[in-house]
Design an enzyme around this catalytic site. Sequence first.
Site, PDB file in Angstrom:
ATOM      1  N   LYS A 166       0.830  -1.194   0.000  1.00 42.42           N
ATOM      2  CA  LYS A 166       0.000   0.000   0.000  1.00 42.42           C
ATOM      3  C   LYS A 166       0.874   1.257   0.000  1.00 42.42           C
ATOM      4  CE  LYS A 166      -3.950  -2.180   0.328  1.00 42.42           C
ATOM      5  NZ  LYS A 166      -4.936  -2.155  -0.768  1.00 42.42           N
ATOM      6  N   ASP A 194       0.014  -0.294  -4.747  1.00 40.78           N
ATOM      7  CA  ASP A 194      -1.396   0.094  -4.770  1.00 40.78           C
ATOM      8  C   ASP A 194      -1.553   1.479  -4.154  1.00 40.78           C
ATOM      9  OD1 ASP A 194      -4.134   0.218  -4.742  1.00 40.78           O
ATOM     10  OD2 ASP A 194      -4.443  -1.614  -3.591  1.00 40.78           O
ATOM     11  N   GLU A 220      -1.382   0.066  -9.073  1.00 41.62           N
ATOM     12  CA  GLU A 220      -2.816  -0.185  -8.959  1.00 41.62           C
ATOM     13  C   GLU A 220      -3.563   1.055  -8.489  1.00 41.62           C
ATOM     14  OE1 GLU A 220      -5.518  -3.290  -6.346  1.00 41.62           O
ATOM     15  OE2 GLU A 220      -3.688  -3.998  -7.305  1.00 41.62           O
ATOM     16  N   GLU A 245     -11.147  -2.595  -9.132  1.00 42.60           N
ATOM     17  CA  GLU A 245     -11.734  -3.243  -7.962  1.00 42.60           C
ATOM     18  C   GLU A 245     -12.984  -2.549  -7.461  1.00 42.60           C
ATOM     19  OE1 GLU A 245      -9.955  -1.943  -3.862  1.00 42.60           O
ATOM     20  OE2 GLU A 245      -8.272  -2.338  -5.197  1.00 42.60           O
ATOM     21  N   ASP A 268     -13.756  -7.353  -8.901  1.00 41.31           N
ATOM     22  CA  ASP A 268     -13.863  -8.097  -7.650  1.00 41.31           C
ATOM     23  C   ASP A 268     -15.164  -8.889  -7.692  1.00 41.31           C
ATOM     24  OD1 ASP A 268     -14.538  -8.780  -4.899  1.00 41.31           O
ATOM     25  OD2 ASP A 268     -12.955  -7.391  -4.289  1.00 41.31           O
ATOM     26  N   HIS A 295      -9.346  -8.604  -8.270  1.00 40.07           N
ATOM     27  CA  HIS A 295      -9.115  -8.164  -6.902  1.00 40.07           C
ATOM     28  C   HIS A 295      -9.882  -9.087  -5.967  1.00 40.07           C
ATOM     29  CE1 HIS A 295     -10.354  -5.683  -3.367  1.00 40.07           C
ATOM     30  NE2 HIS A 295      -9.117  -5.237  -3.434  1.00 40.07           N
ATOM     31  N   GLU A 329      -4.719 -12.642  -5.852  1.00 41.80           N
ATOM     32  CA  GLU A 329      -4.366 -11.861  -4.670  1.00 41.80           C
ATOM     33  C   GLU A 329      -4.667 -12.664  -3.413  1.00 41.80           C
ATOM     34  OE1 GLU A 329      -5.172  -7.402  -2.842  1.00 41.80           O
ATOM     35  OE2 GLU A 329      -6.412  -8.136  -4.495  1.00 41.80           O
TER      36      GLU A 329
END
Length: 377
Positions: A166, A194, A220, A245, A268, A295, A329
């Site tokens: 992240k 991300d 991302e 996502e 997702d 995702h 993931e």
Amino acid sequence: MIARIATVEAIPLRYPLPDGGYGSSRGLVPARETTLVRLETGDGAVGWGESFGPPAAVVPLVRESAALLVGTTLDAPVPFVAERLQAHYHRGNGLHASALSGVETAMWDALGRTLGVSVATLLGGRARDEVTAYASTGYVTRDRDLGLFRDMLDRHVGDLSGAKIKCGLGVREDRERAAVAREVLGPDRALMVDLNGNCTVDQARAVIRRLADLDIAWLEEPLPPDDVDGLKKLDGSPIPLATGEALHTRAPFRRLITERLVDFVQPDVAKVGGLAEARAVAELARAWNVRFSPHVWGGAVALAATLQLLGAVPDYPHTGHVPEPLWIELDRADNGLREQLLTEPFVPKGGRLAVPEGPGLGVDVDEDAVRALRVDA
């Protein structure tokens, strides 16, 4: 004759997190939450689905759709879901699609168990028996200490072939975090970054410039999901771009794919409208030769559904030799919704997760754990 649907139940779950929780550039979450959908047929087959989003909002929407299903014949859910997504006040937006995602997945699971085949088979046929996993880790925590960030990576990555961290916290801190991650992973494992849509175009450009030498597999959500035009201004990025996502239904993926605004699309299953909608995105991506990497950041049911989806996605444009893996993931943080809900939790072996071979989703939900985690009991 296929059985009729007897009951459809929405089950809100919550798993509190210690130490203020963890999260992303968007903020920390104090608990992991999800809504399970439990569907049972008159013949006793039980199907499970999962809907992403705040249970207080999702549960009533699941119940609304469930009321239309009870007493109907169990069948492939595509016509039912299409009708609900197209209803005049739904239009497939937001939490309506998330709620339908859980209902739809539960229908596929129950249908597969009734017919004795896996969901991957129902979605078009098994293309693979296992999928390469990357660690979803490097979360933002309250301390934001780089030493603790390094420790998190050391604990979570293990023998996996890549990791996603992240960022989106500012150019300097993003560079520091990505450099630490590259050091921990070494030169041969994939590093994904991300930003969780926490940047404007100029900020995303600055991050891209600072990370360009770190061999990033993809960046991302560089921009908020509604800033599709902004992605055009990131054209020519030396880092591949990924997003999707936070999108609902196949429709918003059309521009991303046909205008080649990103290199990876990431629906997702627990948000997009379910397995069939995610599979439609995969087929759009295949038609335009864009990579597909869904995702998944919920509980064990969503992970099982995503494995079944990827089990049915063929390699493209490759034949005998696949240059890079099709990724799944794998959230590695503290999450009882992942670790406690199945009688046999998912454990990667050799950096891969097996696509369950049993009927339906191929997993068994521990209903005692469901009762322990539900918040309305």
